[in-house]
Structure formats: structure tokens, C-alpha cells
Motif scaffolding. Structure first.
Motif, PDB file in Angstrom:
ATOM      1  N   ASP A  54       0.858  -1.182   0.000  1.00  0.00           N
ATOM      2  CA  ASP A  54       0.000   0.000   0.000  1.00  0.00           C
ATOM      3  C   ASP A  54       0.897   1.236   0.000  1.00  0.00           C
ATOM      4  OD1 ASP A  54      -1.744   2.065   0.429  1.00  0.00           O
ATOM      5  OD2 ASP A  54      -2.626   1.254   2.266  1.00  0.00           O
ATOM      6  N   GLU A  55       0.807   2.049  -1.034  1.00  0.00           N
ATOM      7  CA  GLU A  55       1.682   3.214  -1.144  1.00  0.00           C
ATOM      8  C   GLU A  55       1.482   4.188   0.012  1.00  0.00           C
ATOM      9  OE1 GLU A  55       2.979   6.324  -4.656  1.00  0.00           O
ATOM     10  OE2 GLU A  55       0.860   6.151  -4.147  1.00  0.00           O
ATOM     11  N   GLN A  56       0.281   4.230   0.576  1.00  0.00           N
ATOM     12  CA  GLN A  56      -0.012   5.168   1.658  1.00  0.00           C
ATOM     13  C   GLN A  56       0.524   4.709   3.005  1.00  0.00           C
ATOM     14  OE1 GLN A  56      -1.271   8.109   0.821  1.00  0.00           O
ATOM     15  NE2 GLN A  56      -1.240   7.308  -1.284  1.00  0.00           N
ATOM     16  N   ASP A  57       0.890   3.447   3.112  1.00  0.00           N
ATOM     17  CA  ASP A  57       1.399   2.912   4.375  1.00  0.00           C
ATOM     18  C   ASP A  57       2.907   3.116   4.420  1.00  0.00           C
ATOM     19  OD1 ASP A  57       2.128   1.514   6.619  1.00  0.00           O
ATOM     20  OD2 ASP A  57       0.941  -0.279   6.155  1.00  0.00           O
ATOM     21  N   GLN A  58       3.349   4.119   5.174  1.00  0.00           N
ATOM     22  CA  GLN A  58       4.757   4.488   5.209  1.00  0.00           C
ATOM     23  C   GLN A  58       5.627   3.456   5.910  1.00  0.00           C
ATOM     24  OE1 GLN A  58       6.222   7.240   3.588  1.00  0.00           O
ATOM     25  NE2 GLN A  58       4.209   7.021   2.621  1.00  0.00           N
ATOM     26  N   ARG A  59       5.024   2.466   6.561  1.00  0.00           N
ATOM     27  CA  ARG A  59       5.828   1.414   7.189  1.00  0.00           C
ATOM     28  C   ARG A  59       6.619   0.617   6.148  1.00  0.00           C
ATOM     29  NH1 ARG A  59       1.385  -1.546  10.810  1.00  0.00           N
ATOM     30  NH2 ARG A  59       0.227  -1.146   8.874  1.00  0.00           N
ATOM     31  N   TRP A  60       6.161   0.637   4.908  1.00  0.00           N
ATOM     32  CA  TRP A  60       6.893  -0.074   3.861  1.00  0.00           C
ATOM     33  C   TRP A  60       8.279   0.514   3.632  1.00  0.00           C
ATOM     34  CZ3 TRP A  60       5.695  -4.699   2.291  1.00  0.00           C
ATOM     35  CH2 TRP A  60       4.366  -5.138   2.359  1.00  0.00           C
ATOM     36  N   ARG A  61       8.504   1.774   4.047  1.00  0.00           N
ATOM     37  CA  ARG A  61       9.820   2.384   3.853  1.00  0.00           C
ATOM     38  C   ARG A  61      10.909   1.687   4.664  1.00  0.00           C
ATOM     39  NH1 ARG A  61       9.908   6.633   0.723  1.00  0.00           N
ATOM     40  NH2 ARG A  61       8.011   7.855   0.373  1.00  0.00           N
ATOM     41  N   TRP A  62      10.505   0.912   5.665  1.00  0.00           N
ATOM     42  CA  TRP A  62      11.471   0.189   6.499  1.00  0.00           C
ATOM     43  C   TRP A  62      11.501  -1.302   6.160  1.00  0.00           C
ATOM     44  CZ3 TRP A  62       8.824   4.429   8.076  1.00  0.00           C
ATOM     45  CH2 TRP A  62       9.583   5.483   8.581  1.00  0.00           C
ATOM     46  N   PHE A  63      10.791  -1.676   5.095  1.00  0.00           N
ATOM     47  CA  PHE A  63      10.804  -3.084   4.684  1.00  0.00           C
ATOM     48  C   PHE A  63      12.097  -3.378   3.932  1.00  0.00           C
ATOM     49  CE2 PHE A  63       9.748  -6.677   1.924  1.00  0.00           C
ATOM     50  CZ  PHE A  63       9.101  -7.529   2.811  1.00  0.00           C
ATOM     51  N   ARG A  64      12.677  -4.585   4.172  1.00  0.00           N
ATOM     52  CA  ARG A  64      13.933  -4.947   3.513  1.00  0.00           C
ATOM     53  C   ARG A  64      13.629  -5.672   2.205  1.00  0.00           C
ATOM     54  NH1 ARG A  64      18.869  -8.609   6.023  1.00  0.00           N
ATOM     55  NH2 ARG A  64      20.498  -7.881   4.592  1.00  0.00           N
ATOM     56  N   PRO A  65      14.032  -5.099   1.072  1.00  0.00           N
ATOM     57  CA  PRO A  65      13.738  -5.741  -0.222  1.00  0.00           C
ATOM     58  C   PRO A  65      14.473  -7.065  -0.370  1.00  0.00           C
ATOM     59  CG  PRO A  65      14.327  -3.430  -0.500  1.00  0.00           C
ATOM     60  CD  PRO A  65      14.680  -3.805   0.913  1.00  0.00           C
ATOM     61  N   CYS A  66      14.004  -7.878  -1.312  1.00  0.00           N
ATOM     62  CA  CYS A  66      14.626  -9.182  -1.565  1.00  0.00           C
ATOM     63  C   CYS A  66      15.820  -9.020  -2.497  1.00  0.00           C
ATOM     64  CB  CYS A  66      13.605 -10.153  -2.158  1.00  0.00           C
ATOM     65  SG  CYS A  66      13.161  -9.788  -3.869  1.00  0.00           S
ATOM     66  N   LEU A  67      16.423 -10.142  -2.862  1.00  0.00           N
ATOM     67  CA  LEU A  67      17.648 -10.112  -3.662  1.00  0.00           C
ATOM     68  C   LEU A  67      17.443  -9.508  -5.052  1.00  0.00           C
ATOM     69  CD1 LEU A  67      17.999 -12.588  -6.036  1.00  0.00           C
ATOM     70  CD2 LEU A  67      17.452 -13.896  -4.007  1.00  0.00           C
ATOM     71  N   LEU A  68      16.211  -9.517  -5.572  1.00  0.00           N
ATOM     72  CA  LEU A  68      15.988  -8.957  -6.905  1.00  0.00           C
ATOM     73  C   LEU A  68      16.328  -7.479  -6.952  1.00  0.00           C
ATOM     74  CD1 LEU A  68      12.655 -10.740  -7.914  1.00  0.00           C
ATOM     75  CD2 LEU A  68      14.932 -11.147  -8.852  1.00  0.00           C
TER      76      LEU A  68
END
Length: 453
Positions: free
Chosen positions: A178-192
Motif C-alpha cells: 500500500d503506497e499510503q502505508d509508510q511502514r513499507w519504507r522500512w521493509f527490507r527488499p529481496c535479492l531482486l
């Protein structure tokens, strides 16, 4: 007037066998050694079968060999076909997509089985999400998605998706972002994201508008409009440059370059993933989460194996599985440098230390699980490597071949799973693929040594 004498009417083919023989001559004389699709036709010109080829002349020519008439998979087609034609493509990927579009539109007699939506793979792009995902599926949804296919080969399709992901950098994960959920800014992306094959919307590194623009470009390409896509991208690149948006212009320049050189980059054999018949990746990952008591389902598994060359040289392989399937761009080979003689334990320690030191130094993502081929001794040496380089290890497992026992750092006793366990089957698949890749490297080095290279 031409000096050539017109062929006699009596020389014209009269039987199916004669027409078929003439079609064979046509292939040998006119078909190019290039990617494309070939179309077999009956006496009335109705298309009987459509296939794709990396080399049209070689692939289509194989139908005119004696073996094709005897093979039960092709004998009926050989007996019914009167003519053959071709459409050249710019790359193997283009040929694969062209084959699927033509089969869907024409539905030839001998491609009829591809009408079974639940047996053959599709590319499925979600339409209702902020950041649409791209999936390969045998069970396409009926709403909320855009479908492309059916495709004849799931392996070739996965190879094509990996090629296209380098250009369009779309996500293939199942996250609900969800673009509006700023918690995604602290999510660790995968190897891709680490290898620049995804723009990491899971970390909000790209806006919804820019990501959806990339997805629209992918759709345009899948629909066969390469030329219009390149024209549009060049115009956008020029505009970005004029507006001094140099980072955006440079990215578009690189994407255009990759699309234009797809003939060189798009060899499916380099990216194709083997078909999995006895392993259900999703159930395997779910089983590992349950057995190892993990808070989340693992996505990235790496497997390590050791092989010996001529009794005095040791090599190692590292394979990477993403979402339970082989991820060929992540495969690595190592020559063991610091171990004298044959010492599997020391070799494991060296390759684990080298691999994870590099991941740390480059800021790359660690795998969720590291699987070492062997028993408790190999596991301990792997853990020693992490201690030596002062890195907190991921989940580290070893799998012994004879009894198929799973040794884990987090368990005092080895785990003995049912031979029918999806989790065990997935680990066996990773272990066996690492072994195959190590042996392949072993044979390459031995061949070089024998040839004095």
C-alpha cells in the motif's frame, strides 16, 4: 524471354508425401537460421500446428527427418501436413510471445491442448494493486488481472520472464503493498532489488505512477508492439534530458539498450528454470516455515556443494532458489583457493566465508536459508565461517544424502521428515541442483585441463 525451361505440369506434386517433401526443400532453401515461429498447413492452407524456434531452419528441418515420421508425437502431423511457412522474430523471447499469440488467435488442430486454461501456463498481471505484480500461473484468475498466453512451455516462459525483468524491473512477489502505508519504507527488499532486477516498490523506492508506467511498457511489449514502445521510450528519454532529469534519462537509455540488444541477451537457455514435477514450491516453503518455526515464509534459499577435480583441485557451487524455484542469475561458482588437498569441511568453511563476506561488503540481501550438502560436520564448519567473519548467520541447514536427515543450528537433534514431505522434497531439489551445478563446473575445468587451456 527467360532461358529457363518451364517445369512440366507432370512435375507438380500430386500426393501428400510429394507436397511434404517439397516443403522440406523449402525449409532447407529459404528458412533462416534465426529465431521465429513456423506454421504447418494442410492442403487447404489451414494451419495445423505452430511452434517456436531458436533456429528456424534447424528446428523446422527436424520434422523432415525419418525419425519424425516414426515418432508418435509427430507422426500424425507429418502425415497430414502439405506445406510450412515461417515468421521471423527479433529474439527467442519475441518468438515465444509470438507463438502464444498465434496459438490463441488461430487455435490450430495440433495445438488444441493449449485451450485447457488450467493445464498450460499464463503470464498474469494484477490490475487492482498500487504496484501490480507479474506472475506465471497454471490457474489464471477470472477477474482483476490481465492475462497473456497460453504458453506451450512453462520453463521457457520463466526464462523469458527473467529476461524481461532485467528490462522492466517488475515485482514477482506476493506482498500486498500500500503506497499510503509508510511502514513499507522500512521493509527490507529481496535479492531482486540487490541485483537491479526489481525497483523495490516494497521499500517505496519507486512511485506508484512510475511503477505503473513500467508495467504498461511490459504490456506493450507482451502484445508485440516493440517498435512503438521504443519510439515512446526514446521520446520520454529526450524529454527527461531536456528537463535535466538525468537519472531518469539514464535509466531509460539503459532500458532502451537492453530492449534493442534482446537478440543477444534473450537466450532462454541461459535463464530457463527446470520444470518441477514432484515439488510444489509453495507447499515446500510453507512446510519449511512450520518445521523451522519461522515468523515468515522463506523466499530465498541458497545451496552449497563441493566437487573435486582430478583428486587435487576442489571447486564449489552455489545455487539460488527464489520462491521455491531455481533462480539462474543467482548461481555462482568458486575455485577453492586456501585449502590444500581434499578437505570438504575446510572447503565449506572457505566458500561460506567468501560468499557472505561479499554480501555484507556489497550491502546485499542475505538468503533466508543456507543449505549445505552434508551432515553435522559440514553444518558446524559453515557456522564456524560465520563466527570467523563476525556475521549473524541466517537459518543454516545441512542435508545428509543417505538417511536424508536435516541438521539445523537451532535443533539439537536432526530432523527426520517423511519422504513425502513437501519441505524435504524442496530441500532435496536445492541440494541436488547444487550438486549438479558443482559437477558441471568440475567437468568444465577438467575439459580445459585436458585441452591445455
Amino acid at each position: 524471354m527467360s532461358d529457363e525451361t518451364p517445369a512440366s505440369v507432370n512435375d507438380s506434386p500430386k500426393t501428400q508425401a510429394e507436397f511434404f517433401a517439397r516443403a522440406g526443400e523449402k525449409v532447407r532453401a529459404k528458412f533462416p537460421s534465426a529465431p521465429g515461429v513456423y506454421l504447418f498447413q494442410d492442403q487447404a492452407g489451414v494451419v495445423l500446428y505452430i511452434g517456436k524456434a531458436k533456429d528456424l531452419r534447424a528446428r523446422a528441418g527436424s520434422y523432415f527427418l525419418a525419425a519424425a515420421a516414426a515418432d508418435q508425437r509427430t507422426t500424425r502431423l507429418v502425415r497430414e501436413a502439405y506445406d510450412i511457412d515461417y515468421i521471423e522474430a527479433e529474439s527467442e523471447v519475441d518468438a515465444l510471445l509470438m507463438e502464444a499469440r498465434l496459438i490463441k488467435d488461430i487455435q490450430p488442430k495440433y495445438n488444441r491442448e493449449l485451450r485447457d486454461d488450467k493445464s498450460f501456463p499464463y503470464v498474469q498481471i494484477t490490475t487492482h494493486e498500487d504496484f501490480p505484480r507479474v506472475e506465471v500461473t497454471r490457474e489464471p484468475r477470472t477477474s482483476g488481472v490481465k492475462l497473456y498466453g497460453p504458453f506451450a512451455s512453462v520453463g521457457s516462459l520463466r526464462g523469458a520472464i527473467q529476461v524481461l525483468q532485467k528490462v522492466f524491473k517488475f515485482r514477482t512477489c506476493s506482498l500486498d503493498i500500500d503506497e499510503q502505508d509508510q511502514r513499507w519504507r522500512w521493509f527490507r527488499p529481496c535479492l531482486l532489488a540487490s541485483i537491479d532486477q526489481c525497483t523495490a516498490p516494497c521499500n517505496l523506492r519507486i512511485s506508484k505512477e512510475d511503477y505503473r508506467r513500467d508495467i504498461q511498457r511490459l504490456k506493450t511489449f507482451l502484445e508485440g508492439n516493440r517498435k512503438s514502445l521504443l519510439k515512446e521510450m526514446r521520446a520520454e528519454m529526450d524529454q527527461a534530458s531536456a528537463e535535466l532529469k538525468f537519472e531518469k534519462a539514464a535509466r531509460l537509455r539503459d532500458e532502451i539498450g537492453m530492449l534493442e540488444s534482446l537478440r543477444e541477451r534473450g537466450e532462454l537457455e541461459k535463464h530457463v528454470q527446470p520444470e518441477v514435477f514432484f515439488v510444489d514450491p509453495k507447499k515446500g516453503l510453507s512446510g519449511l516455515q512450520k518445521i523451522l518455526k519461522l515468523p515468515e515464509q522463506p523466499r530465498n534459499i541458497e545451496g552449497v556443494d563441493i566437487a573435486h577435480l582430478g583428486g587435487d583441485e576442489t571447486v564449489a557451487s552455489l545455487v539460488q532458489f527464489l520462491d521455491g524455484l531455481p533462480f539462474k542469475p543467482g548461481y555462482r561458482r568458486f575455485r577453492i583457493r586456501d585449502v590444500e588437498g581434499i578437505d570438504d569441511y575446510a572447503s565449506i568453511r572457505e566458500v561460506v566465508a567468501r560468499r557472505f563476506s561479499k554480501l555484507r561488503d556489497n550491502g546485499d540481501v542475505f538468503p533466508d536459508i543456507l543449505l549445505i550438502d552434508g551432515g553435522i560436520g559440514q553444518l558446524r564448519k559453515g557456522l564456524e565461517a560465520f563466527a570467523a567473519i563476525k556475521i549473524e548467520p541466517p537459518i543454516v541447514l545441512s542435508l545428509a544424502k543417505r538417511e536424508e536427515l536435516i541438521y539445523a543450528a537451532c535443533h539439537e537433534e536432526p530432523l527426520r521428515l517423511s519422504r513425502h514431505s513437501y519441505a524435504l522434497r524442496l530441500l532435496q531439489y536445492v541440494r541436488d541442483e547444487a550438486h549438479r551445478f558443482a559437477q558441471h563446473y568440475h567437468h568444465l575445468l577438467r575439459r580445459k585441463r585436458q585441452m591445455g587451456e
